[in-house]
Each structure stands twice: as C-alpha cells, then as structure tokens.
Design an enzyme around this catalytic site. Structure first.
Site, PDB file in Angstrom:
ATOM      1  N   CYS B   7       5.920   5.778  22.650  1.00  0.00           N
ATOM      2  CA  CYS B   7       5.077   6.239  23.558  1.00  0.00           C
ATOM      3  C   CYS B   7       5.256   7.794  23.508  1.00  0.00           C
ATOM      4  O   CYS B   7       5.851   8.347  22.482  1.00  0.00           O
ATOM      5  CB  CYS B   7       5.495   6.124  24.795  1.00  0.00           C
ATOM      6  SG  CYS B   7       7.247   6.599  25.497  1.00  0.00           S
ATOM      7  N   GLY B   8       4.568   8.488  24.238  1.00  0.00           N
ATOM      8  CA  GLY B   8       4.254   9.921  24.139  1.00  0.00           C
ATOM      9  C   GLY B   8       5.604  10.910  24.012  1.00  0.00           C
ATOM     10  O   GLY B   8       5.744  11.758  23.064  1.00  0.00           O
TER      11      GLY B   8
END
Lengths: 438, 89
Positions: B7-8
């Site tokens: 994820c980010g």
C-alpha cells in the site's frame, strides 16, 4: 515485614526494568501474542526481536530529531534574547526521583493492571502500550501531588496515581478513536499518547474553521516537482529554511551567546552547519517512520493474539508516530503552525505574564504533528495549521500555569521539557484530588 | 514463494492485507513468505507475487512479479477468489 519489602522490591525492579524499558514491555506483549497464536519458534523469536528493534529504531530516530532540535532551540532562544531561567528553589528531578522513583514505577504497574481490568470488563477495550509516556505522565503527576501536599503518605500517592492512570490509559484512546478510525481507515489500532487533547482540539477546530476538501496530502505539484511528494524532501526544505533564517539572524548579532553558538560549527560555515542540522532532522523522521513500520508490523498481529485470548476485542493504544505516515504533509504543516504559535506565545507570555516560555521543540513537534494529522482529517490544510497553533497555545499556557502554580517546588525543571498537553490539562484535577485526600 | 502486500505507506492496509493473505494461504496449505511494504520500497524488492490496490498498479509497472489487484482488503472471499483465479491456490 521482610516479605512485604521483598515484594515491593521485586515490583519496583519489574516496574523499572520492564515498564521503564518500554522496548522490553513491547517485546513481552508481542511474544505473548505470538505464543497465544501458537506460532512456531522461528516466528516467536523473529517477530519479538523485530518488534523490539523497530521500537528502538523509533527511539533512535526520535533521538536524531531531538539532537537537531537541541541546536534549533538555543539558536532561537538567542535570537530572542532569552536569559537563563531563574526558578527559585525546587527539589529538582535528580532528588525527586531518588525519593519518589519507586512510588512512581509501582504506580505505573498498578495503573497498567487497572487498564487491563477495565479493558476486560467494560466496553472500553484499549490497552495502553506507550511505556515512556506512562512513565513521564505518572512522574509529572507525582510531582504535582507532592508539591500540593509535601508530606503526603506513599500509599496515598500509589493509590491515587494507579487508579487515575489506569482510567486515563483506558479512556483516552476511547475518546480519540472515532477520529482515528477515519484517519487510518480501520479500527485495529488506537492512539495512546498525551497529545490526545490537542489532537481532539485539532479535529474539532478543523471541522469548524477548516476546509476538508483541501487535504494536505492532495497538494498537487507540477510533474517536475514530483520529487517533493517525498515527505523526506519537504521536511528537509521546510526545516532548512527555518534553520537558515535563524542562522542569518544570529550572524548579525554580536552577543556572547550568538558567538558561542556560531563557534559550535567549528571550521564549517555556520550556514552550512545549520542546513546540515535541518537535514539531520529530516533524516531522523525517516528513521522514525522505518521503525514504526517494523514495530507496527509485529505488534498488530501479535496483539490480535493477546486480544483474542485475554481481552476479547481490545485494541493496542500506540505512540503518536503511528498516525504520521497517513498524512506526512499534515505533520509538517502542524509543526509550522505550532512554531509560529510558539514564537507568538513566547512574546505574549514574556510581556504580559513575565514568564519566559520554553518552547520545547520536542513536545511541540510530536504533539503538533499529531494534531496536524487530526486537523487535516476534518479541515484540510487550514485545519492542520490551526491544529498546530492550538497545540502551541495549550503547551505555552499549560507550561506557564503548571510551572508557576502546580509543580513549583518539586520538578519544574522536568515540567519545562517533558510535560505536555494532556498532563497540563489534567494537572489541576490531580492537584484537586490531592487536596481532597490530604 | 515470496509474496508482497503493498500500500502507499506500508503499514496500514498492506498490514491488514498481509494478515489476511497469510491466513488464507496457510489454510490452503500454500507455502509462502508474506511481507508488507510501501510502494516505493516494493519497486526495488524481489517477489513472486504482489497483492495491492488498483491505484498503485501503475507505480509497479515493470516489476517482475505477478500482480493481483484487491478492492476490499478486509474481504477474505475476494482475496481467496483472486488467489484461486491466478492458480496460486
């Protein structure tokens, strides 16, 4: 009597070496969680060690940040011609901890037990895991109690502190959770940190005065400036500017203090030295985030284990850097807001109340960074900056009132750099309780 | 088999995803090592399989790993189906 002394001695040892050493407390929690999940030995060892290392990396990163801030602070103190603090007579941290250290640490253990009981039997299923804040908060509150009633009995201190801290450590995360859920888009982790009050104020004022549409993380940059999306770079640029401005002002002053500070740079130009410190600050933040990633990666699954077996549905309440990665720009905006506020209150408190506010960048950074993330979640960029300003207001006025009226004769020296938002707000209540039982 | 959940930021949804993917693979007797990472670090990390969300796929263009896109990280049914579709399970 002998047995009682041994028990108290053992409890004090446990409290100092396990709760006082937060990384061991963390390792035990993770190990317990992994054991309860019946993980194989390699996972037990690996997971526990990774969590402890990650946790220590956070401390190392915080240490790097603090080292840069310890250059920043004297620099700006010199810019504003702040003299050495004269506080009158007080016990001081060294003597205080000699006399009351065991009481503080036993109270911490007691508070933790009460936290577990409350989490098990009430709907507030939160376990506070931020060991160092447990230590400092209990210490400051003990300082206030002893200041209020100098001859107060030890058992009264332990009783009041254990119950008060146990309730605070259970309820504080609960109060913050409604907002945290939205920020982290999940409900598995809670915030266990004394910045909760300013985080809540930040979220509140963000809603009233901010603009949620203008999210700080959506700050659009032209393609060429995409490299600025990296929060490391934004931090380095912002701090670089602040350090540089301070350095320029100092270079035009001819005071002894300015000359001493400039001499610290040695052979290197003071401007280069200042910029280097700002990059060290940015590097410190990167390190903190790395540690958080490692630590969180182990503690959440391990905690699931404990939660599932001992206290069904409890969440770990963790140190404030857990929210930083969710809005890295808001972290910086919050700090900027509090920096501006700190300078404002420095001047106001100095002129109106005759009190020299010590703008401890450590507290200001971590609290305004947290408040900034919450302020951004309800009020965007404006919310983050306002949250930062509110943080500096709470810290400045809180420090003034606490040092002047609540902890004057015991440990005002500690209060000036380690006391923070929640402690300032709850301090008067502690004093009131002490007066009631004396 | 090396699996990355991405994820980010590398500690939020990727961590939840890691826990779910790990459990599902274990339940179906697939031997795998699952790590959670942020997208920046993932770009330069070797793996056989990457599980991530739609908006990050572009950032991972050129990565040698097979990429599985999941919409709801908390939905175990969706993850199970996606893994079966790619013949992982």
């Amino acid at each position: 009597m002998e047995i009682l002394n041994s028990i108290i001695g053992s409890l004090a040892w446990i409290a100092t070496n396990i709760f006082g050493e937060a990384f061991i407390l963390v390792g035990i929690i993770v190990l317990l969680g992994l054991l309860l999940q019946q993980k194989p030995i390699n996972v037990l060892v690996g997971g526990t060690i990774k969590a402890m290392i990650g946790f220590l990396i956070i401390g190392a990163g915080a240490g790097i940040i603090v080292s840069a801030l310890l250059i920043f602070q004297p620099m700006w103190q010199e810019v504003f011609n702040l003299p050495q603090q004269d506080l009158g007579s007080f016990i001081g941290q060294d003597s205080f901890i000699n006399k009351y250290g065991s009481i503080v640490t036993i109270s911490m253990a007691g508070g933790f037990l009460i936290n577990i009981l409350l989490a098990k039997f009430t709907k507030f299923k939160y376990i506070y895991l931020t060991g160092h804040m447990m230590f400092w908060t209990t210490m400051i509150f003990a300082g206030i109690m002893v200041n209020t009633t100098p001859d107060i009995e030890g058992w009264k201190l332990i009783l009041v502190l254990s119950i008060f801290m146990g309730i605070y450590w259970t309820l504080q995360p609960a109060l913050v959770q409604p907002f945290l859920r939205k920020i982290m888009d999940g409900d598995s982790i809670a915030l266990g940190h004394t910045s909760a009050s300013v985080a809540l104020l930040g979220a509140l004022f963000g809603k009233i005065l901010g603009n949620k549409e203008k999210d700080s993380e959506h700050i659009k940059l032209p393609e060429k400036l995409e490299f600025l999306r990296d929060s490391n770079i934004v931090t380095a640029c912002t701090m670089g500017l602040l350090f540089l401005i301070g350095a320029v002002i100092l270079s035009f002053k001819n005071t002894e203090g300015a000359k001493t500070l400039i001499a610290q740079a040695g052979n290197v130009s003071f401007y280069i030295y200042a910029v280097k410190q700002s990059f060290i600050f940015a590097g410190g933040i990167t390190v903190v985030l790395l540690g958080v990633r490692m630590f969180i990666g182990e503690i959440v699954p391990a905690f699931n284990g404990i939660a599932e077996k001992l206290v069904k549905g409890a969440r770990p309440a963790l140190d404030c850097p857990v929210v930083f990665p969710y809005a890295p720009n808001a972290v910086i905006l919050g700090f900027l807001g509090s920096f501006i506020g700190a300078i404002f209150w420095l001047l106001v408190l100095g002129n109106v109340a005759g009190y020299i506010f010590v703008p401890t960048m450590i507290v200001l950074f971590f609290h305004s960074a947290t408040a900034g993330v919450f302020g951004n979640s309800t009020g965007g960029i404006r919310g983050a900056i306002i949250a930062g300003f509110i943080t500096s207001t709470v810290v400045a006025i809180g420090q003034y009132l606490t040092v002047t009226f609540l902890i004057t004769n015991t440990i005002p020296d500690t209060a000036m750099w380690a006391a923070d938002s929640d402690m300032f707000i709850l301090g008067p209540i502690i004093k009131l309780i002490t007066q009631l039982i004396s | 088999m090396n699996v990355l959940t991405v994820c980010g930021l590398g500690m939020g949804t990727s961590l939840i995803l890691k826990m779910n993917v790990e459990n599902i693979l274990k339940e179906n007797n697939v031997n795998a090592k699952v790590e959670h990472l942020d997208v920046s670090t993932a770009k330069s990390t070797n793996a056989d399989l990457i599980v991530t969300s739609n908006e990050l796929v572009k950032n991972l263009e050129g990565h040698k790993a097979q990429i599985i896109v999941i919409k709801n990280f908390f939905d175990k049914e969706e993850i199970l189906k996606a893994l079966k579709d790619k013949k992982i399970i």
